[in-house]
Design a protein around this motif. Structure first.
Motif, PDB file in Angstrom:
ATOM      1  N   GLN A  20       0.912  -1.256   0.099  1.00 55.23           N
ATOM      2  CA  GLN A  20      -0.079   0.039  -0.045  1.00 55.23           C
ATOM      3  C   GLN A  20       0.986   1.376   0.118  1.00 55.23           C
ATOM      4  N   GLU A  21       0.512   2.392  -0.704  1.00 52.89           N
ATOM      5  CA  GLU A  21       1.372   3.571  -0.794  1.00 52.89           C
ATOM      6  C   GLU A  21       1.227   4.296   0.649  1.00 52.89           C
ATOM      7  N   PRO A  22       2.079   4.771   0.866  1.00 51.90           N
ATOM      8  CA  PRO A  22       2.447   5.588   1.988  1.00 51.90           C
ATOM      9  C   PRO A  22       1.811   6.806   2.069  1.00 51.90           C
ATOM     10  N   LEU A  23       1.284   7.461   3.130  1.00 56.10           N
ATOM     11  CA  LEU A  23       0.551   8.542   3.396  1.00 56.10           C
ATOM     12  C   LEU A  23       1.488   9.751   2.703  1.00 56.10           C
ATOM     13  N   ALA A  24       0.976  10.745   2.054  1.00 59.72           N
ATOM     14  CA  ALA A  24       1.731  11.804   1.434  1.00 59.72           C
ATOM     15  C   ALA A  24       2.505  12.693   2.480  1.00 59.72           C
ATOM     16  N   THR A  25       3.666  13.287   2.478  1.00 59.78           N
ATOM     17  CA  THR A  25       4.238  14.007   3.433  1.00 59.78           C
ATOM     18  C   THR A  25       3.285  15.283   3.676  1.00 59.78           C
ATOM     19  N   PRO A  26       3.760  16.034   4.597  1.00 60.06           N
ATOM     20  CA  PRO A  26       2.943  17.479   4.925  1.00 60.06           C
ATOM     21  C   PRO A  26       3.158  18.283   3.776  1.00 60.06           C
ATOM     22  N   GLU A  27       4.589  18.143   3.269  1.00 54.90           N
ATOM     23  CA  GLU A  27       4.849  18.942   2.230  1.00 54.90           C
ATOM     24  C   GLU A  27       4.298  18.702   0.913  1.00 54.90           C
TER      25      GLU A  27
END
Length: 141
Positions: A20-27
């Motif tokens: 599964q794809e990781p969550l997007a970074t805050p940036e």
């Protein structure tokens, strides 16, 4: 043999979870938000860098709370809500009231960090016998 098959299936299932794809970074979330809200609320060139900074801070704070496993669910929720409220106050200082209203409505419908949308499901092929069944009916028009 059964143990081998079951072990193999367990490995395959676990591999699917790891893929599964990781969550997007805050940036990344902030960059995506800038693109989204330039269109949706009409962010100006002057507002854009501050908007991006506020969203990055908001998502960084939320991620820090999520990563802090010592917090119970209620406390984590309070801290996340505090980060959201802080960012809303900061946004209200740089956005017009109309932009702020549109921002809040948009985020209520689709959060800043949302799951990727699934591909639309294909509609079943229309059966030739369906044409006669609804003849003379204007349902759905």
């Amino acid at each position: 043999m059964k143990k081998t098959i079951l072990s193999f299936l367990a490995v395959i299932m676990c591999a699917g979870l790891w893929a599964q794809e990781p969550l997007a970074t805050p940036e990344q979330v902030a960059k995506n938000a800038v693109k989204r809200f330039k269109k949706e609320i009409g962010l100006t060139a002057e507002q854009t860098p501050k908007f991006q900074e506020i969203i990055t801070e908001r998502m960084t704070a939320i991620d820090a709370v999520t990563a802090n496993k010592s917090l119970d669910q209620k406390e984590a929720g309070k801290k996340k809500n505090a980060a959201i409220e802080k960012s809303k106050k900061q946004l209200a200082e740089i956005l017009t009231p109309e932009q702020m209203k549109k921002f809040n409505e948009s985020v209520a419908k689709k959060p800043l960090r949302s799951k990727p949308e699934a591909a639309p499901k294909a509609k079943p092929a229309k059966d030739a016998s369906d044409d006669d069944a609804g003849a003379g009916s204007d349902d759905g028009l």
